[in-house]
Write an enzyme that holds these catalytic residues in place. Structure first.
Site, PDB file in Angstrom:
ATOM      1  N   THR A  13     -14.946  -4.050   4.860  1.00 26.14           N
ATOM      2  CA  THR A  13     -13.764  -3.611   5.615  1.00 26.14           C
ATOM      3  C   THR A  13     -13.054  -2.443   4.921  1.00 26.14           C
ATOM      4  OG1 THR A  13     -13.507  -5.871   6.353  1.00 26.14           O
ATOM      5  CG2 THR A  13     -11.598  -4.448   6.629  1.00 26.14           C
ATOM      6  N   ALA A  33      -5.272  17.379  -3.255  1.00 26.05           N
ATOM      7  CA  ALA A  33      -5.960  17.081  -4.522  1.00 26.05           C
ATOM      8  C   ALA A  33      -6.344  18.349  -5.285  1.00 26.05           C
ATOM      9  CB  ALA A  33      -7.206  16.248  -4.251  1.00 26.05           C
ATOM     10  N   ALA A  43     -23.193   2.127  -2.515  1.00 31.51           N
ATOM     11  CA  ALA A  43     -24.054   0.982  -2.833  1.00 31.51           C
ATOM     12  C   ALA A  43     -23.552  -0.235  -2.072  1.00 31.51           C
ATOM     13  CB  ALA A  43     -24.019   0.704  -4.338  1.00 31.51           C
ATOM     14  N   LYS A 105      -7.756  -7.381  -7.184  1.00 37.26           N
ATOM     15  CA  LYS A 105      -6.628  -8.019  -7.892  1.00 37.26           C
ATOM     16  C   LYS A 105      -7.063  -9.193  -8.751  1.00 37.26           C
ATOM     17  CE  LYS A 105      -6.985  -9.627  -3.576  1.00 37.26           C
ATOM     18  NZ  LYS A 105      -7.150  -9.084  -2.254  1.00 37.26           N
ATOM     19  N   GLU A 129      -3.939   0.896  -7.187  1.00 37.45           N
ATOM     20  CA  GLU A 129      -2.860   0.795  -6.193  1.00 37.45           C
ATOM     21  C   GLU A 129      -3.198  -0.205  -5.086  1.00 37.45           C
ATOM     22  OE1 GLU A 129       0.360   2.706  -6.043  1.00 37.45           O
ATOM     23  OE2 GLU A 129       0.415   0.833  -4.932  1.00 37.45           O
ATOM     24  N   GLY A 134      -1.726  -4.000  -0.478  1.00 32.11           N
ATOM     25  CA  GLY A 134      -2.510  -3.083   0.359  1.00 32.11           C
ATOM     26  C   GLY A 134      -1.964  -1.679   0.412  1.00 32.11           C
ATOM     27  N   GLY A 187      -8.968 -13.972  12.933  1.00 33.71           N
ATOM     28  CA  GLY A 187      -9.564 -13.173  11.864  1.00 33.71           C
ATOM     29  C   GLY A 187      -8.577 -12.819  10.762  1.00 33.71           C
ATOM     30  N   LYS A 205      -1.570 -10.971  -7.587  1.00 34.59           N
ATOM     31  CA  LYS A 205      -0.787  -9.744  -7.366  1.00 34.59           C
ATOM     32  C   LYS A 205       0.514  -9.748  -8.178  1.00 34.59           C
ATOM     33  CE  LYS A 205      -2.822  -9.326  -2.762  1.00 34.59           C
ATOM     34  NZ  LYS A 205      -2.671  -9.759  -1.364  1.00 34.59           N
TER      35      LYS A 205
END
Ligand code: HSE
Length: 437
Positions: A13, A33, A43, A105, A129, A134, A187, A205
Protein backbone atom coordinates in the site's frame (compact mmCIF):
# COMPACT_ATOMS: atom_id res chain seq x y z
CA UNK A 1 20.89 17.60 -12.74
CA UNK A 2 21.85 14.01 -11.97
CA UNK A 3 18.97 12.22 -10.21
CA UNK A 4 19.38 10.67 -6.79
CA UNK A 5 18.70 6.94 -6.99
CA UNK A 6 16.27 5.21 -4.69
CA UNK A 7 15.86 1.50 -4.06
CA UNK A 8 12.35 0.73 -2.80
CA UNK A 9 11.84 -2.32 -0.59
CA UNK A 10 8.18 -3.34 -0.57
CA UNK A 11 5.55 -2.14 -2.99
CA UNK A 12 2.40 -2.77 -0.96
CA UNK A 13 0.00 0.00 0.00
CA UNK A 14 2.56 2.61 1.09
CA UNK A 15 5.19 1.53 -1.45
CA UNK A 16 2.62 1.79 -4.24
CA UNK A 17 1.53 5.21 -2.96
CA UNK A 18 5.14 6.37 -2.84
CA UNK A 19 5.74 5.26 -6.41
CA UNK A 20 2.54 6.96 -7.61
CA UNK A 21 3.07 10.30 -5.83
CA UNK A 22 6.74 10.46 -6.74
CA UNK A 23 5.84 9.94 -10.42
CA UNK A 24 2.83 12.28 -10.41
CA UNK A 25 4.61 15.17 -8.66
CA UNK A 26 8.10 14.48 -10.03
CA UNK A 27 8.64 17.96 -11.40
CA UNK A 28 7.40 19.80 -8.32
CA UNK A 29 9.45 17.54 -6.06
CA UNK A 30 12.62 18.03 -8.12
CA UNK A 31 12.15 21.82 -7.92
CA UNK A 32 12.14 21.49 -4.16
CA UNK A 33 14.87 18.88 -3.81
CA UNK A 34 17.22 20.47 -6.30
CA UNK A 35 17.45 17.32 -8.41
CA UNK A 36 15.14 14.52 -9.56
CA UNK A 37 14.40 11.69 -7.15
CA UNK A 38 14.18 8.46 -9.07
CA UNK A 39 13.12 5.01 -7.94
CA UNK A 40 15.51 2.93 -9.98
CA UNK A 41 14.82 -0.47 -8.45
CA UNK A 42 11.95 -2.08 -6.54
CA UNK A 43 12.27 -5.25 -4.50
CA UNK A 44 9.16 -7.21 -3.63
CA UNK A 45 8.40 -10.90 -3.21
CA UNK A 46 5.39 -10.29 -5.44
CA UNK A 47 7.21 -9.47 -8.66
CA UNK A 48 4.00 -9.43 -10.70
CA UNK A 49 2.47 -6.80 -8.40
CA UNK A 50 5.65 -4.73 -8.64
CA UNK A 51 5.52 -4.91 -12.44
CA UNK A 52 1.86 -3.82 -12.47
CA UNK A 53 2.51 -0.80 -10.25
CA UNK A 54 5.75 0.36 -11.88
CA UNK A 55 4.72 -0.29 -15.50
CA UNK A 56 8.26 -0.84 -16.70
CA UNK A 57 9.56 2.42 -15.21
CA UNK A 58 12.31 0.73 -13.17
CA UNK A 59 14.06 -2.54 -12.44
CA UNK A 60 12.19 -5.17 -10.40
CA UNK A 61 13.72 -7.87 -8.24
CA UNK A 62 12.66 -10.27 -5.54
CA UNK A 63 16.10 -9.97 -3.90
CA UNK A 64 15.95 -7.08 -1.45
CA UNK A 65 19.51 -7.75 -0.23
CA UNK A 66 20.79 -7.11 -3.75
CA UNK A 67 19.15 -3.68 -3.58
CA UNK A 68 20.72 -2.67 -0.27
CA UNK A 69 24.13 -3.69 -1.64
CA UNK A 70 23.61 -2.11 -5.08
CA UNK A 71 26.35 0.53 -5.65
CA UNK A 72 23.94 2.51 -7.85
CA UNK A 73 21.44 3.01 -5.02
CA UNK A 74 21.86 6.16 -2.87
CA UNK A 75 18.81 5.87 -0.62
CA UNK A 76 16.97 2.74 0.50
CA UNK A 77 13.27 3.11 1.33
CA UNK A 78 12.16 0.31 3.64
CA UNK A 79 8.41 -0.30 3.52
CA UNK A 80 8.34 -3.98 4.41
CA UNK A 81 7.50 -3.48 8.08
CA UNK A 82 8.09 -5.59 11.19
CA UNK A 83 11.29 -6.55 12.95
CA UNK A 84 12.28 -9.59 10.89
CA UNK A 85 13.96 -9.24 7.51
CA UNK A 86 13.34 -5.47 7.59
CA UNK A 87 15.85 -5.14 10.42
CA UNK A 88 18.53 -7.10 8.56
CA UNK A 89 17.92 -5.08 5.42
CA UNK A 90 18.07 -1.71 7.17
CA UNK A 91 21.31 -2.62 8.98
CA UNK A 92 22.81 -4.03 5.80
CA UNK A 93 21.84 -0.87 3.88
CA UNK A 94 23.49 1.30 6.55
CA UNK A 95 26.63 -0.85 6.53
CA UNK A 96 26.75 -0.37 2.78
CA UNK A 97 26.70 3.40 3.27
CA UNK A 98 23.09 3.92 2.12
CA UNK A 99 20.80 6.49 3.65
CA UNK A 100 17.55 4.91 4.80
CA UNK A 101 13.97 6.14 4.82
CA UNK A 102 11.56 3.94 6.75
CA UNK A 103 7.94 3.92 7.90
CA UNK A 104 8.67 1.06 10.28
CA UNK A 105 7.63 2.14 13.78
CA UNK A 106 7.94 -1.32 15.31
CA UNK A 107 11.52 -1.61 14.07
CA UNK A 108 12.52 1.79 15.46
CA UNK A 109 10.72 1.36 18.78
CA UNK A 110 12.39 -2.02 19.36
CA UNK A 111 15.76 -1.62 17.62
CA UNK A 112 16.11 2.13 17.02
CA UNK A 113 19.02 2.48 19.45
CA UNK A 114 21.07 -0.10 17.55
CA UNK A 115 20.03 1.27 14.16
CA UNK A 116 20.84 4.90 14.99
CA UNK A 117 24.18 3.92 16.53
CA UNK A 118 25.09 2.06 13.35
CA UNK A 119 23.92 4.99 11.20
CA UNK A 120 26.00 7.36 13.31
CA UNK A 121 29.04 5.16 12.81
CA UNK A 122 28.49 4.95 9.05
CA UNK A 123 27.66 8.68 8.81
CA UNK A 124 24.33 8.03 7.08
CA UNK A 125 20.82 9.31 7.68
CA UNK A 126 17.90 7.19 8.88
CA UNK A 127 14.72 9.21 8.33
CA UNK A 128 11.37 8.09 9.72
CA UNK A 129 8.66 10.74 9.34
CA UNK A 130 6.20 8.12 8.08
CA UNK A 131 6.63 5.95 11.16
CA UNK A 132 4.43 8.17 13.36
CA UNK A 133 0.97 9.46 12.45
CA UNK A 134 1.32 8.77 8.71
CA UNK A 135 0.97 11.98 6.74
CA UNK A 136 1.18 14.37 9.70
CA UNK A 137 4.68 15.89 9.78
CA UNK A 138 4.93 15.39 13.53
CA UNK A 139 8.55 14.21 13.61
CA UNK A 140 9.63 17.34 11.75
CA UNK A 141 7.51 19.52 14.02
CA UNK A 142 8.81 18.09 17.29
CA UNK A 143 12.41 17.63 16.19
CA UNK A 144 12.86 20.92 14.36
CA UNK A 145 9.86 23.25 14.64
CA UNK A 146 9.77 23.10 18.44
CA UNK A 147 13.51 22.98 18.94
CA UNK A 148 13.53 26.15 21.11
CA UNK A 149 11.21 24.57 23.64
CA UNK A 150 11.39 22.39 26.65
CA UNK A 151 8.67 19.93 25.77
CA UNK A 152 6.44 19.07 28.72
CA UNK A 153 4.14 16.39 27.35
CA UNK A 154 2.70 14.86 24.20
CA UNK A 155 -0.68 13.18 23.92
CA UNK A 156 -1.74 11.65 20.64
CA UNK A 157 -4.48 9.78 18.87
CA UNK A 158 -1.96 7.85 16.85
CA UNK A 159 -3.88 4.78 15.81
CA UNK A 160 -6.61 5.32 13.26
CA UNK A 161 -8.16 1.86 13.54
CA UNK A 162 -8.95 2.24 17.23
CA UNK A 163 -10.14 5.81 16.78
CA UNK A 164 -12.53 4.60 14.08
CA UNK A 165 -13.80 1.86 16.40
CA UNK A 166 -14.27 4.25 19.34
CA UNK A 167 -16.07 6.79 17.14
CA UNK A 168 -18.47 4.14 15.86
CA UNK A 169 -19.07 2.73 19.35
CA UNK A 170 -19.99 6.22 20.57
CA UNK A 171 -22.06 7.27 17.53
CA UNK A 172 -24.04 4.08 17.24
CA UNK A 173 -23.91 2.69 20.79
CA UNK A 174 -22.49 -0.58 19.41
CA UNK A 175 -20.23 -3.06 21.18
CA UNK A 176 -16.50 -3.30 20.53
CA UNK A 177 -16.84 -6.70 18.83
CA UNK A 178 -19.54 -5.52 16.43
CA UNK A 179 -17.59 -2.45 15.36
CA UNK A 180 -14.35 -4.38 15.00
CA UNK A 181 -16.04 -6.72 12.49
CA UNK A 182 -17.34 -3.68 10.60
CA UNK A 183 -13.85 -2.11 10.62
CA UNK A 184 -12.40 -5.31 9.18
CA UNK A 185 -15.12 -5.47 6.52
CA UNK A 186 -14.30 -1.88 5.50
CA UNK A 187 -10.58 -2.68 5.38
CA UNK A 188 -9.64 -0.33 8.25
CA UNK A 189 -8.49 -3.06 10.62
CA UNK A 190 -6.08 -5.80 9.66
CA UNK A 191 -7.27 -9.42 9.54
CA UNK A 192 -5.14 -9.74 12.70
CA UNK A 193 -5.85 -6.41 14.36
CA UNK A 194 -4.08 -7.25 17.63
CA UNK A 195 -1.35 -4.59 17.38
CA UNK A 196 -3.93 -1.89 16.72
CA UNK A 197 -6.63 -2.80 19.24
CA UNK A 198 -4.25 -3.78 22.04
CA UNK A 199 -2.40 -0.48 21.81
CA UNK A 200 0.93 -1.89 20.61
CA UNK A 201 1.01 0.16 17.40
CA UNK A 202 0.30 3.34 19.36
CA UNK A 203 2.98 2.36 21.88
CA UNK A 204 5.56 2.02 19.10
CA UNK A 205 4.70 5.53 17.94
CA UNK A 206 4.63 7.23 21.36
CA UNK A 207 7.97 5.58 22.16
CA UNK A 208 9.47 7.33 19.13
CA UNK A 209 7.83 10.66 20.00
CA UNK A 210 9.01 10.38 23.59
CA UNK A 211 12.61 9.84 22.52
CA UNK A 212 12.67 12.89 20.23
CA UNK A 213 10.74 15.06 22.69
CA UNK A 214 13.00 14.43 25.70
CA UNK A 215 16.27 13.34 24.13
CA UNK A 216 16.26 9.79 25.46
CA UNK A 217 16.97 6.44 23.84
CA UNK A 218 13.97 4.33 22.74
CA UNK A 219 12.48 2.60 25.77
CA UNK A 220 9.60 0.62 24.30
CA UNK A 221 10.04 -2.28 26.72
CA UNK A 222 9.11 0.03 29.60
CA UNK A 223 5.96 1.46 28.01
CA UNK A 224 2.65 0.74 29.72
CA UNK A 225 0.22 -0.57 27.12
CA UNK A 226 -3.54 -1.08 27.33
CA UNK A 227 -5.84 -1.35 24.33
CA UNK A 228 -9.57 -0.96 23.82
CA UNK A 229 -10.73 -4.56 23.45
CA UNK A 230 -12.32 -4.68 26.90
CA UNK A 231 -13.86 -1.21 26.74
CA UNK A 232 -17.62 -1.20 27.16
CA UNK A 233 -20.11 0.90 25.20
CA UNK A 234 -21.71 1.71 28.56
CA UNK A 235 -18.61 3.59 29.72
CA UNK A 236 -18.45 5.55 26.48
CA UNK A 237 -22.10 6.55 27.09
CA UNK A 238 -21.60 7.54 30.75
CA UNK A 239 -18.42 9.44 29.87
CA UNK A 240 -20.35 11.38 27.27
CA UNK A 241 -23.08 12.22 29.79
CA UNK A 242 -20.36 13.62 32.06
CA UNK A 243 -18.87 15.75 29.24
CA UNK A 244 -16.01 13.46 28.18
CA UNK A 245 -15.00 11.39 25.17
CA UNK A 246 -12.92 8.22 25.41
CA UNK A 247 -9.89 8.07 23.13
CA UNK A 248 -6.97 5.67 22.92
CA UNK A 249 -4.14 8.05 23.75
CA UNK A 250 -0.41 7.64 23.60
CA UNK A 251 0.93 9.85 26.38
CA UNK A 252 4.46 10.82 27.28
CA UNK A 253 5.22 13.37 29.98
CA UNK A 254 8.29 14.70 31.70
CA UNK A 255 7.96 14.62 35.50
CA UNK A 256 10.55 15.34 38.20
CA UNK A 257 10.83 11.57 38.86
CA UNK A 258 11.06 10.37 35.27
CA UNK A 259 9.19 10.07 32.01
CA UNK A 260 5.65 8.78 31.67
CA UNK A 261 5.25 6.51 28.67
CA UNK A 262 1.80 4.99 28.38
CA UNK A 263 -1.01 3.99 26.03
CA UNK A 264 -4.54 3.43 27.31
CA UNK A 265 -8.14 4.46 26.77
CA UNK A 266 -8.52 7.91 28.30
CA UNK A 267 -11.44 10.19 29.11
CA UNK A 268 -10.80 13.69 27.80
CA UNK A 269 -13.09 16.71 28.06
CA UNK A 270 -15.40 16.85 25.01
CA UNK A 271 -14.60 20.53 24.59
CA UNK A 272 -10.96 19.84 23.71
CA UNK A 273 -10.26 19.97 19.97
CA UNK A 274 -8.49 16.62 20.15
CA UNK A 275 -11.60 15.01 21.67
CA UNK A 276 -13.39 15.79 18.41
CA UNK A 277 -10.97 13.92 16.19
CA UNK A 278 -13.22 11.24 14.75
CA UNK A 279 -13.02 8.20 12.52
CA UNK A 280 -9.64 7.00 11.34
CA UNK A 281 -7.99 10.43 11.70
CA UNK A 282 -4.94 11.03 13.90
CA UNK A 283 -4.01 14.04 16.03
CA UNK A 284 -1.07 14.88 18.25
CA UNK A 285 -1.15 17.53 20.97
CA UNK A 286 2.20 18.86 22.17
CA UNK A 287 2.63 21.01 25.27
CA UNK A 288 5.85 22.96 25.35
CA UNK A 289 7.08 25.80 27.56
CA UNK A 290 7.56 28.59 25.03
CA UNK A 291 4.93 27.95 22.38
CA UNK A 292 2.25 26.51 24.68
CA UNK A 293 0.10 23.84 23.12
CA UNK A 294 0.14 22.98 19.44
CA UNK A 295 -2.11 20.43 17.73
CA UNK A 296 -1.34 18.48 14.59
CA UNK A 297 -4.17 16.73 12.72
CA UNK A 298 -4.42 14.59 9.62
CA UNK A 299 -4.50 11.14 8.11
CA UNK A 300 -2.39 8.68 10.03
CA UNK A 301 -2.46 5.91 7.46
CA UNK A 302 -3.22 5.13 3.85
CA UNK A 303 -1.22 4.97 0.64
CA UNK A 304 -0.78 8.61 -0.33
CA UNK A 305 -0.85 10.25 3.12
CA UNK A 306 1.97 7.96 4.26
CA UNK A 307 3.75 8.40 0.92
CA UNK A 308 3.65 12.14 1.59
CA UNK A 309 5.79 11.58 4.69
CA UNK A 310 8.12 9.10 2.95
CA UNK A 311 8.76 11.53 0.11
CA UNK A 312 9.31 14.46 2.50
CA UNK A 313 12.12 12.38 3.99
CA UNK A 314 13.47 11.59 0.53
CA UNK A 315 13.63 15.30 -0.24
CA UNK A 316 15.35 16.00 3.09
CA UNK A 317 17.94 13.32 2.49
CA UNK A 318 18.50 14.54 -1.06
CA UNK A 319 19.15 18.07 0.18
CA UNK A 320 21.41 17.32 3.14
CA UNK A 321 23.17 14.03 2.48
CA UNK A 322 26.31 15.81 1.31
CA UNK A 323 26.47 17.94 4.48
CA UNK A 324 28.82 16.86 7.26
CA UNK A 325 26.93 14.49 9.56
CA UNK A 326 27.71 16.87 12.45
CA UNK A 327 25.71 19.57 10.68
CA UNK A 328 22.61 17.47 10.04
CA UNK A 329 19.55 17.36 12.29
CA UNK A 330 20.33 14.58 14.81
CA UNK A 331 18.25 11.42 14.42
CA UNK A 332 16.66 11.80 17.85
CA UNK A 333 16.59 15.61 17.84
CA UNK A 334 19.36 15.89 20.44
CA UNK A 335 23.05 15.38 19.70
CA UNK A 336 23.84 11.67 20.14
CA UNK A 337 26.23 12.31 23.04
CA UNK A 338 23.54 14.40 24.73
CA UNK A 339 20.90 11.67 25.00
CA UNK A 340 19.92 11.08 28.62
CA UNK A 341 18.68 7.77 29.90
CA UNK A 342 15.83 9.21 31.96
CA UNK A 343 13.90 6.51 33.84
CA UNK A 344 10.38 5.59 32.77
CA UNK A 345 8.00 6.12 35.66
CA UNK A 346 6.29 2.93 36.87
CA UNK A 347 2.49 3.17 36.58
CA UNK A 348 2.05 3.06 40.35
CA UNK A 349 3.72 6.47 40.50
CA UNK A 350 1.82 8.03 37.60
CA UNK A 351 -0.69 10.72 38.52
CA UNK A 352 -4.04 10.94 36.80
CA UNK A 353 -7.71 11.60 37.44
CA UNK A 354 -9.95 8.57 37.33
CA UNK A 355 -13.38 7.43 36.20
CA UNK A 356 -14.73 4.63 38.41
CA UNK A 357 -17.89 2.70 37.59
CA UNK A 358 -19.36 0.14 39.93
CA UNK A 359 -22.60 -1.72 40.47
CA UNK A 360 -23.97 -0.93 43.95
CA UNK A 361 -26.93 -1.79 46.15
CA UNK A 362 -29.57 0.88 45.97
CA UNK A 363 -30.05 1.61 49.69
CA UNK A 364 -29.16 4.24 52.31
CA UNK A 365 -25.52 4.60 53.34
CA UNK A 366 -24.00 3.08 50.22
CA UNK A 367 -22.53 6.32 48.95
CA UNK A 368 -21.15 7.09 52.42
CA UNK A 369 -19.38 3.70 52.53
CA UNK A 370 -17.82 4.28 49.15
CA UNK A 371 -16.73 7.86 49.67
CA UNK A 372 -15.19 6.89 53.03
CA UNK A 373 -12.82 4.50 51.27
CA UNK A 374 -11.69 7.25 48.91
CA UNK A 375 -11.43 9.80 51.71
CA UNK A 376 -9.19 7.38 53.66
CA UNK A 377 -6.80 7.37 50.68
CA UNK A 378 -7.06 11.20 50.46
CA UNK A 379 -8.67 10.93 47.03
CA UNK A 380 -10.90 13.88 46.25
CA UNK A 381 -14.12 13.29 44.31
CA UNK A 382 -14.91 15.59 41.40
CA UNK A 383 -18.32 14.30 40.31
CA UNK A 384 -20.75 11.49 41.10
CA UNK A 385 -23.69 10.15 39.15
CA UNK A 386 -25.92 7.33 40.19
CA UNK A 387 -28.12 5.86 37.49
CA UNK A 388 -31.63 4.80 38.44
CA UNK A 389 -31.95 1.04 38.86
CA UNK A 390 -33.73 -0.66 35.98
CA UNK A 391 -37.35 -1.84 36.40
CA UNK A 392 -37.47 -4.46 39.18
CA UNK A 393 -33.71 -4.14 39.92
CA UNK A 394 -32.27 -3.29 43.33
CA UNK A 395 -28.77 -2.48 42.07
CA UNK A 396 -27.66 0.64 40.25
CA UNK A 397 -24.60 1.89 38.35
CA UNK A 398 -22.58 4.43 40.27
CA UNK A 399 -19.99 6.52 38.44
CA UNK A 400 -17.38 8.61 40.27
CA UNK A 401 -14.83 10.99 38.83
CA UNK A 402 -11.82 11.75 41.00
CA UNK A 403 -9.34 14.59 41.10
CA UNK A 404 -5.71 13.81 40.36
CA UNK A 405 -4.11 11.16 42.50
CA UNK A 406 -1.40 8.53 42.31
CA UNK A 407 -2.35 5.34 40.51
CA UNK A 408 -1.14 3.31 43.49
CA UNK A 409 -3.75 4.99 45.72
CA UNK A 410 -6.59 4.46 43.28
CA UNK A 411 -5.68 0.78 42.90
CA UNK A 412 -5.61 0.32 46.66
CA UNK A 413 -9.00 2.04 46.92
CA UNK A 414 -10.47 -0.18 44.23
CA UNK A 415 -9.27 -3.30 46.05
CA UNK A 416 -11.04 -2.04 49.18
CA UNK A 417 -14.19 -1.00 47.29
CA UNK A 418 -14.49 -4.43 45.72
CA UNK A 419 -14.53 -5.97 49.21
CA UNK A 420 -17.47 -3.83 50.37
CA UNK A 421 -20.70 -5.86 50.54
CA UNK A 422 -22.59 -2.98 48.87
CA UNK A 423 -20.38 -3.11 45.76
CA UNK A 424 -21.33 -5.90 43.37
CA UNK A 425 -18.56 -7.36 41.20
CA UNK A 426 -15.59 -5.48 39.81
CA UNK A 427 -14.96 -1.74 39.63
CA UNK A 428 -14.25 -0.41 36.13
CA UNK A 429 -11.38 2.08 36.20
CA UNK A 430 -10.45 4.43 33.36
CA UNK A 431 -7.88 7.22 33.41
CA UNK A 432 -8.80 10.83 32.65
CA UNK A 433 -6.61 13.63 31.32
CA UNK A 434 -7.63 17.29 31.18
CA UNK A 435 -5.05 18.04 28.48
CA UNK A 436 -5.02 21.68 29.45
CA UNK A 437 -1.92 23.54 30.50
N1 HSE B 1 -2.50 0.55 11.74
C1 HSE B 1 -2.23 1.94 11.90
C2 HSE B 1 -3.49 2.68 12.31
C3 HSE B 1 -1.72 2.60 10.67
O1 HSE B 1 -4.57 2.09 12.39
O2 HSE B 1 -3.39 3.87 12.56
C4 HSE B 1 -0.27 2.44 10.42
O3 HSE B 1 0.51 2.92 11.46
Amino acid sequence: MKPINVGLLGIGTVGGGTFTVLSRNAEEIARRAGRPILITVVADKNVELAKTVTKGACRITDDAFAVVRDPEVDIVVELIGGCGVAKDLVLEAIRNGKHVVTANKALLAHHGNEIFAEAQKMRVIVAFEAAVAGGIPIIKAVREGLTANRIEWIAGIINGTTNFILSEMRDKGLSFDTVLKEAQRLGYAEADPTFDIEGVDAAHKITILSAIAFGTPMQFDKAHIEGISTLQALDIKYAEQLGYRIKLLGITRRTPDGIELRVHPTLIPSKRLIANVEGAMNAVLVQADAVGSTLYYGKGAGAEPTASAVIADLVDVTRVHTADPENRVPHLAFQPDQLVNLPILPMDKVESSYYLRMRVWDEPGVLADITRVLADEKISIDAVIQKEPGEGEDEADLVLLTHRTREKLINESIARLEKLPVVVGKVTRLRMEGLGK
